[in-house]
Design a protein around this motif. Sequence first.
Motif, PDB file in Angstrom:
ATOM      1  N   UNK A  88      21.730 -36.356  -1.360  1.00  0.00           N
ATOM      2  CA  UNK A  88      22.203 -37.278  -2.387  1.00  0.00           C
ATOM      3  C   UNK A  88      22.024 -38.695  -1.870  1.00  0.00           C
ATOM      4  N   UNK A  89      21.383 -39.525  -2.672  1.00  0.00           N
ATOM      5  CA  UNK A  89      21.175 -40.924  -2.331  1.00  0.00           C
ATOM      6  C   UNK A  89      22.386 -41.727  -2.768  1.00  0.00           C
ATOM      7  N   UNK A  90      22.871 -42.578  -1.864  1.00  0.00           N
ATOM      8  CA  UNK A  90      24.089 -43.326  -2.123  1.00  0.00           C
ATOM      9  C   UNK A  90      23.904 -44.779  -1.720  1.00  0.00           C
ATOM     10  N   UNK A  91      24.979 -45.541  -1.741  1.00  0.00           N
ATOM     11  CA  UNK A  91      24.974 -46.926  -1.318  1.00  0.00           C
ATOM     12  C   UNK A  91      26.300 -47.250  -0.679  1.00  0.00           C
ATOM     13  N   UNK A  92      26.795 -48.435  -0.974  1.00  0.00           N
ATOM     14  CA  UNK A  92      26.447 -49.401  -1.992  1.00  0.00           C
ATOM     15  C   UNK A  92      25.992 -48.799  -3.326  1.00  0.00           C
ATOM     16  N   UNK A  93      25.234 -49.604  -4.029  1.00  0.00           N
ATOM     17  CA  UNK A  93      24.649 -49.182  -5.303  1.00  0.00           C
ATOM     18  C   UNK A  93      23.161 -48.949  -5.085  1.00  0.00           C
ATOM     19  N   UNK A  94      22.719 -47.686  -5.062  1.00  0.00           N
ATOM     20  CA  UNK A  94      21.323 -47.386  -4.720  1.00  0.00           C
ATOM     21  C   UNK A  94      20.300 -47.969  -5.688  1.00  0.00           C
ATOM     22  N   UNK A  95      20.699 -48.223  -6.942  1.00  0.00           N
ATOM     23  CA  UNK A  95      19.729 -48.753  -7.897  1.00  0.00           C
ATOM     24  C   UNK A  95      19.409 -50.224  -7.642  1.00  0.00           C
ATOM     25  N   UNK A  96      20.051 -50.833  -6.653  1.00  0.00           N
ATOM     26  CA  UNK A  96      19.669 -52.185  -6.239  1.00  0.00           C
ATOM     27  C   UNK A  96      18.474 -52.164  -5.289  1.00  0.00           C
ATOM     28  N   UNK A  97      18.098 -50.996  -4.835  1.00  0.00           N
ATOM     29  CA  UNK A  97      16.964 -50.873  -3.905  1.00  0.00           C
ATOM     30  C   UNK A  97      15.667 -50.779  -4.710  1.00  0.00           C
ATOM     31  N   UNK A  98      14.782 -51.748  -4.551  1.00  0.00           N
ATOM     32  CA  UNK A  98      13.606 -51.854  -5.420  1.00  0.00           C
ATOM     33  C   UNK A  98      12.598 -50.723  -5.226  1.00  0.00           C
TER      34      UNK A  98
END
Length: 341
Positions: free
Chosen positions: A75-85
């Motif tokens: 599972x990809x996580x962050x922070x907010x992972x959708x900020x990673x281009x």
Amino acid sequence: MEERDRVKITDRLARPLRDLRLSVTDQCNFRCVYCMPAEVFGPNFRFLDEGQLLTVEEMALLAECFVELGVEKIRLTGGEPLLRRDLDALIERLSAIPGLRDIGLTTNGVHLVKWSKRLKAAGLKRVNVSLDALDDDIFRKMNGIGVGAAPVLKGIEAALAAGLGVKVNMVVKKGWNDSQIVPMAAYFKDLGIPLRFIEFMDVGTTNGWDYSHVVTKKEIYEQINAMHPLEPVEKEYFGEVANRYRYAGTNVEVGFIASVTETFCRSCTRARISADGKLYTCLFAADGVSLKDKLRAGAEKEELKALIAAVWSKRADRYSEERTAETAKQRPKIEMSYIGG
């Protein structure tokens, strides 16, 4: 990869390594009170520099190592992972790893309208969307930046339209959003989307956790069962964290993640990699082991696998079973925004 070719490793409590949480950034566009409170993570807070983050190539190589050691789900996580281009490029790389059965992502959902089709095309299978209230005033208070629920709900619609599986997560904090338990349950029941209630946890040291702020799984269950009777659902696999139920007479599920009152340390199969490449064996850990340093020193895959196996084999974490008011407030712990939930 053939199943027989996998190396299966276990820790000191005989727990296998099956799940990997991979943080792709420590930055987030929300300032949720239970994760990144705005008074701590303000305008002058120093996040990781881009050069400190793992690259797509580094994350893909580490993922291969973990899969070859038994990991089945990432599972990809962050922070907010959708900020990673370059997130879709990472997912494409992960999708090509033999033996990896599932790739998911945890997000606040705001950028799903823009990202959903790209993520699905890259190979993402599902998203867990964090939404802590339907009431705009309450949600604005919870997320710390004044955003209402509509952008998240539109993101959920976009994810469903793109063919992604969707679950919704709600962290419940007493006195803040507990009035939203039944409205959230009713709303997502009608949509047929699984909703999971998460007890407010003492992750990190900045969210002001106190047991008096915890709404227990038992209390949440009783409210929902009064709204619509629930029937238990059997766990699908060893290490599943949610206690799952079905609304009687339907196929719609609701779940409870009760890390505080019904701990599940004894079946935890999750490793975590921070955005700067440190391996942690518990969400409540204080220290990690740098895999990035090994990578950038030129370590080959077998050397990396040996390091990961050595760390896991020594693992004896069971923080939630040992939690006390003193450990919650005095023991140093990494922040969830840095390591991912």
